[in-house]
Design a protein around this motif. Structure first.
Motif, PDB file in Angstrom:
ATOM      1  N   LEU A 162       0.827  -1.210   0.000  1.00  0.00           N
ATOM      2  CA  LEU A 162       0.000   0.000   0.000  1.00  0.00           C
ATOM      3  C   LEU A 162       0.860   1.259   0.000  1.00  0.00           C
ATOM      4  N   CYS A 163       1.954   1.216   0.729  1.00  0.00           N
ATOM      5  CA  CYS A 163       2.854   2.377   0.769  1.00  0.00           C
ATOM      6  C   CYS A 163       3.487   2.655  -0.590  1.00  0.00           C
ATOM      7  N   ARG A 164       3.628   1.611  -1.393  1.00  0.00           N
ATOM      8  CA  ARG A 164       4.243   1.756  -2.714  1.00  0.00           C
ATOM      9  C   ARG A 164       3.255   2.186  -3.805  1.00  0.00           C
ATOM     10  N   ASN A 182      -1.464   5.369  -6.540  1.00  0.00           N
ATOM     11  CA  ASN A 182      -2.862   5.803  -6.436  1.00  0.00           C
ATOM     12  C   ASN A 182      -3.632   4.832  -5.551  1.00  0.00           C
ATOM     13  N   ARG A 183      -4.530   5.369  -4.750  1.00  0.00           N
ATOM     14  CA  ARG A 183      -5.371   4.515  -3.923  1.00  0.00           C
ATOM     15  C   ARG A 183      -6.376   3.766  -4.785  1.00  0.00           C
ATOM     16  N   CYS A 184      -6.822   2.624  -4.299  1.00  0.00           N
ATOM     17  CA  CYS A 184      -7.719   1.769  -5.076  1.00  0.00           C
ATOM     18  C   CYS A 184      -8.498   0.866  -4.124  1.00  0.00           C
ATOM     19  N   MET A 185      -9.338   0.018  -4.696  1.00  0.00           N
ATOM     20  CA  MET A 185     -10.054  -0.986  -3.928  1.00  0.00           C
ATOM     21  C   MET A 185      -9.172  -2.223  -3.773  1.00  0.00           C
ATOM     22  N   ILE A 186      -9.140  -2.776  -2.579  1.00  0.00           N
ATOM     23  CA  ILE A 186      -8.449  -4.028  -2.310  1.00  0.00           C
ATOM     24  C   ILE A 186      -9.510  -5.111  -2.136  1.00  0.00           C
ATOM     25  N   GLY A 187      -9.396  -6.182  -2.896  1.00  0.00           N
ATOM     26  CA  GLY A 187     -10.397  -7.241  -2.844  1.00  0.00           C
ATOM     27  C   GLY A 187      -9.878  -8.494  -2.172  1.00  0.00           C
ATOM     28  N   THR A 188     -10.760  -9.213  -1.494  1.00  0.00           N
ATOM     29  CA  THR A 188     -10.376 -10.501  -0.911  1.00  0.00           C
ATOM     30  C   THR A 188     -11.592 -11.411  -0.813  1.00  0.00           C
ATOM     31  N   PHE A 230     -18.729  -5.902 -11.522  1.00  0.00           N
ATOM     32  CA  PHE A 230     -17.281  -5.852 -11.341  1.00  0.00           C
ATOM     33  C   PHE A 230     -16.771  -4.408 -11.350  1.00  0.00           C
ATOM     34  N   ALA A 231     -17.332  -3.596 -12.224  1.00  0.00           N
ATOM     35  CA  ALA A 231     -16.919  -2.191 -12.284  1.00  0.00           C
ATOM     36  C   ALA A 231     -17.229  -1.491 -10.973  1.00  0.00           C
ATOM     37  N   TRP A 232     -18.399  -1.764 -10.414  1.00  0.00           N
ATOM     38  CA  TRP A 232     -18.788  -1.144  -9.146  1.00  0.00           C
ATOM     39  C   TRP A 232     -17.898  -1.608  -8.000  1.00  0.00           C
ATOM     40  N   LEU A 233     -17.592  -2.894  -7.969  1.00  0.00           N
ATOM     41  CA  LEU A 233     -16.748  -3.433  -6.910  1.00  0.00           C
ATOM     42  C   LEU A 233     -15.336  -2.853  -6.948  1.00  0.00           C
ATOM     43  N   SER A 234     -14.855  -2.538  -8.132  1.00  0.00           N
ATOM     44  CA  SER A 234     -13.481  -2.045  -8.270  1.00  0.00           C
ATOM     45  C   SER A 234     -13.391  -0.520  -8.297  1.00  0.00           C
ATOM     46  N   GLU A 235     -14.529   0.162  -8.230  1.00  0.00           N
ATOM     47  CA  GLU A 235     -14.539   1.627  -8.317  1.00  0.00           C
ATOM     48  C   GLU A 235     -14.211   2.240  -6.949  1.00  0.00           C
ATOM     49  N   TYR A 236     -13.047   2.858  -6.854  1.00  0.00           N
ATOM     50  CA  TYR A 236     -12.601   3.492  -5.613  1.00  0.00           C
ATOM     51  C   TYR A 236     -13.265   4.853  -5.459  1.00  0.00           C
ATOM     52  N   GLU A 237     -13.646   5.181  -4.244  1.00  0.00           N
ATOM     53  CA  GLU A 237     -14.223   6.487  -3.950  1.00  0.00           C
ATOM     54  C   GLU A 237     -13.364   7.209  -2.912  1.00  0.00           C
ATOM     55  N   ASP A 238     -13.012   8.446  -3.207  1.00  0.00           N
ATOM     56  CA  ASP A 238     -12.274   9.276  -2.251  1.00  0.00           C
ATOM     57  C   ASP A 238     -13.250  10.291  -1.682  1.00  0.00           C
ATOM     58  N   LYS A 239     -13.887   9.951  -0.595  1.00  0.00           N
ATOM     59  CA  LYS A 239     -14.915  10.812  -0.023  1.00  0.00           C
ATOM     60  C   LYS A 239     -14.337  12.057   0.625  1.00  0.00           C
ATOM     61  N   GLN A 240     -13.078  11.992   1.032  1.00  0.00           N
ATOM     62  CA  GLN A 240     -12.448  13.176   1.623  1.00  0.00           C
ATOM     63  C   GLN A 240     -12.255  14.271   0.594  1.00  0.00           C
ATOM     64  N   VAL A 241     -11.789  13.884  -0.606  1.00  0.00           N
ATOM     65  CA  VAL A 241     -11.635  14.866  -1.688  1.00  0.00           C
ATOM     66  C   VAL A 241     -12.989  15.385  -2.124  1.00  0.00           C
ATOM     67  N   ALA A 242     -13.975  14.474  -2.235  1.00  0.00           N
ATOM     68  CA  ALA A 242     -15.315  14.895  -2.629  1.00  0.00           C
ATOM     69  C   ALA A 242     -15.894  15.911  -1.631  1.00  0.00           C
ATOM     70  N   ALA A 243     -15.620  15.684  -0.336  1.00  0.00           N
ATOM     71  CA  ALA A 243     -16.136  16.607   0.677  1.00  0.00           C
ATOM     72  C   ALA A 243     -15.461  17.969   0.563  1.00  0.00           C
ATOM     73  N   GLN A 244     -14.155  17.975   0.247  1.00  0.00           N
ATOM     74  CA  GLN A 244     -13.436  19.233   0.104  1.00  0.00           C
ATOM     75  C   GLN A 244     -13.939  20.014  -1.100  1.00  0.00           C
ATOM     76  N   ILE A 245     -14.199  19.300  -2.202  1.00  0.00           N
ATOM     77  CA  ILE A 245     -14.692  19.959  -3.414  1.00  0.00           C
ATOM     78  C   ILE A 245     -16.062  20.580  -3.162  1.00  0.00           C
ATOM     79  N   SER A 246     -16.883  19.863  -2.389  1.00  0.00           N
ATOM     80  CA  SER A 246     -18.244  20.350  -2.136  1.00  0.00           C
ATOM     81  C   SER A 246     -18.223  21.663  -1.343  1.00  0.00           C
ATOM     82  N   LEU A 247     -17.132  21.913  -0.603  1.00  0.00           N
ATOM     83  CA  LEU A 247     -17.035  23.146   0.154  1.00  0.00           C
ATOM     84  C   LEU A 247     -16.882  24.365  -0.739  1.00  0.00           C
ATOM     85  N   PHE A 248     -16.377  24.119  -1.941  1.00  0.00           N
ATOM     86  CA  PHE A 248     -16.165  25.202  -2.885  1.00  0.00           C
ATOM     87  C   PHE A 248     -17.262  25.267  -3.938  1.00  0.00           C
TER      88      PHE A 248
END
Length: 289
Positions: free
Chosen positions: A59-61, A64-70, A271-289
């Protein structure tokens, strides 16, 4: 069980299996197939003791952040997870580094980690899926003997959904001549809709059989359903795809019910939905503007 130091933990598609082998005893399990080259008895579960450390390094390497599946090859909530805690420790890493996660399990032990899943979902995305195959509990106890009951898995999904975490179902396999009925399908779908699932994955009404998997499946058919193995051989021979004779009718019901309830069901869409990463922190910051 036995312990092993793994060399790596994440696949090219960001999937991971923290254990290798299984004690669920499902008679249809594809993971028994010889193509997976098990070098130990299937029920002698291999514990990848260094998985959390390997995951943290991976993860440190990541750029870009993504979905991890197991859960695709081995359930992350086998009974030994109660003491080994590999899944919980890996969820802590996923949470710490703000990645998303998608889990597939037949166990209600996942509820133990609901706190972590909620935390992950608050900042990115967490999805809990289970497999449902058989409505009748007596038959379910035969075809998947060592897992949470079908009803209990549905209750688990409802609890996860009510906690605000995404949920889905893998509706497979549907076993020809055993549970390929309209009653079974509609009953399972009722469980899904009542639990509030957002996707139901199905690859066709039937089962796949290949070397290793087929032999175990047939032994269990002889044990529990005398004459059923011969019926399979007459109907399918050595085919990999063993489609239910009722497949077309059942698929129409499945698709119509999913559309009526607004649940995604096309495999590519799921499969597309399962692998779709969401960054809610960025989305929240954008909504402030």
């Amino acid at each position: 069980m036995h312990y092993k130091e793994a060399k790596h933990i994440l696949s090219a598609s960001n999937g991971m299996n923290l254990y290798r082998g299984c004690t669920h005893g499902c008679i249809y399990c594809d993971s028994r197939s010889t193509c997976y080259q098990f070098d130990h008895p299937f029920e002698d579960v291999e514990v990848k003791v260094n998985a959390p450390e390997l995951l943290e390094d991976a993860l440190c390497r990541k750029r870009n952040r993504c979905m991890i599946g197991t859960g695709s090859m081995c359930d992350p909530y086998l009974p030994i997870e109660k003491t080994e805690l590999l899944t919980r420790r890996c969820l802590k890493m996923i949470n710490r580094y703000d990645f998303g996660v998608s889990l597939l399990t037949k166990s209600d032990l996942v509820l133990r980690d609901l706190d972590l899943l909620q935390s992950i979902n608050a900042r990115s995305k967490a999805v809990v899926c289970t497999t449902l195959t058989t409505l009748g509990e007596e038959l379910s106890r035969i075809v998947e003997p060592n897992v949470a009951t079908t009803r209990r898995r549905a209750e688990m999904l409802k609890t996860v959904h009510e906690a605000g975490v995404h949920t889905g179902v893998w509706l497979c396999p549907i076993l020809p001549f055993l549970n390929d009925t309209e009653e079974n399908l509609r009953g399972l779908l009722d469980y899904c809709f009542d639990a509030g699932v957002e996707m139901i994955m199905n690859f066709g009404m039937g089962v796949t059989l290949r070397d290793g998997d087929r032999q175990y499946f047939y032994r269990k058919l002889d044990e529990h359903f005398p004459g059923m193995k011969e019926r399979y051989i007459r109907a399918f021979g050595d085919s990999y795809q063993c489609a239910s004779p009722n497949s077309a009718e059942l698929m129409k019901i499945f698709q119509a019910e999913c559309r009526a309830h607004g649940v995604r069901y096309e495999p590519d869409d799921c499969f597309a939905w399962l692998s779709e990463y969401e960054d809610k922190q960025v989305a929240a910051q954008i909504s402030l503007f």
